[in-house]
Design a protein around this motif. Structure first.
Motif, PDB file in Angstrom:
ATOM      1  N   GLY A 212      67.404 -18.519  68.954  1.00  0.00           N
ATOM      2  CA  GLY A 212      67.652 -17.262  68.241  1.00  0.00           C
ATOM      3  C   GLY A 212      67.462 -17.470  66.747  1.00  0.00           C
ATOM      4  O   GLY A 212      67.029 -18.524  66.293  1.00  0.00           O
ATOM      5  N   TRP A 213      67.784 -16.452  65.975  1.00  0.00           N
ATOM      6  CA  TRP A 213      67.642 -16.532  64.523  1.00  0.00           C
ATOM      7  C   TRP A 213      68.628 -17.554  63.962  1.00  0.00           C
ATOM      8  O   TRP A 213      69.788 -17.605  64.373  1.00  0.00           O
ATOM      9  N   ARG A 214      68.150 -18.368  63.016  1.00  0.00           N
ATOM     10  CA  ARG A 214      68.994 -19.344  62.335  1.00  0.00           C
ATOM     11  C   ARG A 214      68.641 -19.344  60.853  1.00  0.00           C
ATOM     12  O   ARG A 214      67.492 -19.112  60.464  1.00  0.00           O
ATOM     13  N   ILE A 215      69.621 -19.644  60.028  1.00  0.00           N
ATOM     14  CA  ILE A 215      69.422 -19.705  58.583  1.00  0.00           C
ATOM     15  C   ILE A 215      68.816 -21.052  58.220  1.00  0.00           C
ATOM     16  O   ILE A 215      69.362 -22.093  58.581  1.00  0.00           O
ATOM     17  N   ARG A 216      67.717 -21.020  57.495  1.00  0.00           N
ATOM     18  CA  ARG A 216      67.039 -22.246  57.054  1.00  0.00           C
ATOM     19  C   ARG A 216      67.445 -22.602  55.626  1.00  0.00           C
ATOM     20  O   ARG A 216      67.515 -23.784  55.277  1.00  0.00           O
ATOM     21  N   GLU A 217      67.694 -21.590  54.816  1.00  0.00           N
ATOM     22  CA  GLU A 217      68.076 -21.824  53.424  1.00  0.00           C
ATOM     23  C   GLU A 217      69.068 -20.741  53.025  1.00  0.00           C
ATOM     24  O   GLU A 217      68.897 -19.574  53.356  1.00  0.00           O
ATOM     25  N   TRP A 218      70.157 -21.166  52.345  1.00  0.00           N
ATOM     26  CA  TRP A 218      71.186 -20.205  51.958  1.00  0.00           C
ATOM     27  C   TRP A 218      71.856 -20.659  50.673  1.00  0.00           C
ATOM     28  O   TRP A 218      72.138 -21.848  50.509  1.00  0.00           O
ATOM     29  N   GLY A 219      72.082 -19.711  49.801  1.00  0.00           N
ATOM     30  CA  GLY A 219      72.785 -20.013  48.563  1.00  0.00           C
ATOM     31  C   GLY A 219      73.727 -18.888  48.184  1.00  0.00           C
ATOM     32  O   GLY A 219      73.533 -17.741  48.595  1.00  0.00           O
ATOM     33  N   PHE A 220      74.729 -19.243  47.419  1.00  0.00           N
ATOM     34  CA  PHE A 220      75.660 -18.255  46.882  1.00  0.00           C
ATOM     35  C   PHE A 220      75.522 -18.259  45.374  1.00  0.00           C
ATOM     36  O   PHE A 220      75.527 -19.320  44.745  1.00  0.00           O
ATOM     37  N   HIS A 221      75.393 -17.072  44.813  1.00  0.00           N
ATOM     38  CA  HIS A 221      75.214 -16.903  43.370  1.00  0.00           C
ATOM     39  C   HIS A 221      76.433 -16.185  42.815  1.00  0.00           C
ATOM     40  O   HIS A 221      76.645 -15.000  43.086  1.00  0.00           O
ATOM     41  N   LEU A 222      77.229 -16.914  42.066  1.00  0.00           N
ATOM     42  CA  LEU A 222      78.495 -16.424  41.531  1.00  0.00           C
ATOM     43  C   LEU A 222      78.260 -15.406  40.423  1.00  0.00           C
ATOM     44  O   LEU A 222      77.516 -15.673  39.479  1.00  0.00           O
ATOM     45  N   ALA A 223      78.889 -14.242  40.549  1.00  0.00           N
ATOM     46  CA  ALA A 223      78.819 -13.214  39.505  1.00  0.00           C
ATOM     47  C   ALA A 223      80.122 -13.147  38.713  1.00  0.00           C
ATOM     48  O   ALA A 223      80.110 -12.853  37.525  1.00  0.00           O
ATOM     49  N   TRP A 224      81.254 -13.392  39.387  1.00  0.00           N
ATOM     50  CA  TRP A 224      82.551 -13.355  38.708  1.00  0.00           C
ATOM     51  C   TRP A 224      83.562 -14.206  39.473  1.00  0.00           C
ATOM     52  O   TRP A 224      83.365 -14.505  40.644  1.00  0.00           O
ATOM     53  N   ALA A 225      84.603 -14.581  38.766  1.00  0.00           N
ATOM     54  CA  ALA A 225      85.704 -15.346  39.362  1.00  0.00           C
ATOM     55  C   ALA A 225      86.982 -14.943  38.666  1.00  0.00           C
ATOM     56  O   ALA A 225      86.977 -14.599  37.478  1.00  0.00           O
ATOM     57  N   ASP A 226      88.092 -14.992  39.399  1.00  0.00           N
ATOM     58  CA  ASP A 226      89.381 -14.636  38.848  1.00  0.00           C
ATOM     59  C   ASP A 226      90.439 -15.563  39.438  1.00  0.00           C
ATOM     60  O   ASP A 226      90.459 -15.794  40.641  1.00  0.00           O
TER      61      ASP A 226
END
Length: 176
Positions: free
Chosen positions: A152-166
């Motif tokens: 089935g579908w699988r993630i090959r590349e993934w990233g998280f891009h931070l916009a804010w933090a508290d």
């Protein structure tokens, strides 16, 4: 004896059926990819509910996955569970939300993007174990590529891009 006339499909009907099949496949692919993002988002919180689980990454990622987050980079499926587990151990519990799933299909590949909001609950202070620890919340977007595999579908590349933090980050100090 009754004879049945052979069924003939007109070219226009055949074209319409083929177009409907393509549309159904695209809708199915979009639903499966959105579910894949949702499954990963939930696993961020539940992956080790019953003890460390090293098998869950195979339900989400390809063997050659590349992950890039503010806390670090990881390549290859070996060690993905440990990578996530170490990050989560910094907190008592977490809740991750994903929304606005965007899917751009290109055959057996897809570009994915979603908005993400996560709340991390720090471990309570030793002198107040019955209280909830401080909250660390972040928001941004996740994006990457998925591929169709025999599983089935699988993630090959993934990233998280931070916009804010508290709130206090993983080490107890503000991130931004």
């Amino acid at each position: 004896m009754t004879t049945v006339a052979p069924h003939h499909t007109t070219p226009a009907l055949a074209d319409e059926v083929a177009a409907l099949r393509r549309e159904v496949r695209e809708l199915r692919d979009r639903a499966e990819l959105s579910e894949l993002i949702g499954r990963y988002t939930v696993l961020l919180d539940t992956q080790d509910e019953d003890g460390f689980d090293g098998n869950w990454p195979a339900t989400v990622f390809t063997d050659d996955v590349l992950l890039h987050f503010p806390i670090g980079v990881h390549e290859g499926i070996a060690g993905v569970a440990e990578f996530h587990h170490r990050a989560k151990l910094r907190f008592d519990r977490t809740i991750h939300l994903s929304s606005n799933h965007q899917v751009r299909l290109d055959g057996d590949r897809a570009r994915l993007r979603c908005h993400m909001h996560a709340t991390h609950v720090h471990h309570p202070a030793p002198d107040t174990p019955d209280r909830i620890g401080a909250l660390f919340s972040i928001g941004g977007h996740g994006e990457g590529e998925a591929v169709r595999t025999p599983r089935g579908w699988r993630i090959r590349e993934w990233g998280f891009h931070l916009a804010w933090a508290d709130g206090p980050g993983p080490d107890g100090t503000p991130v931004l």
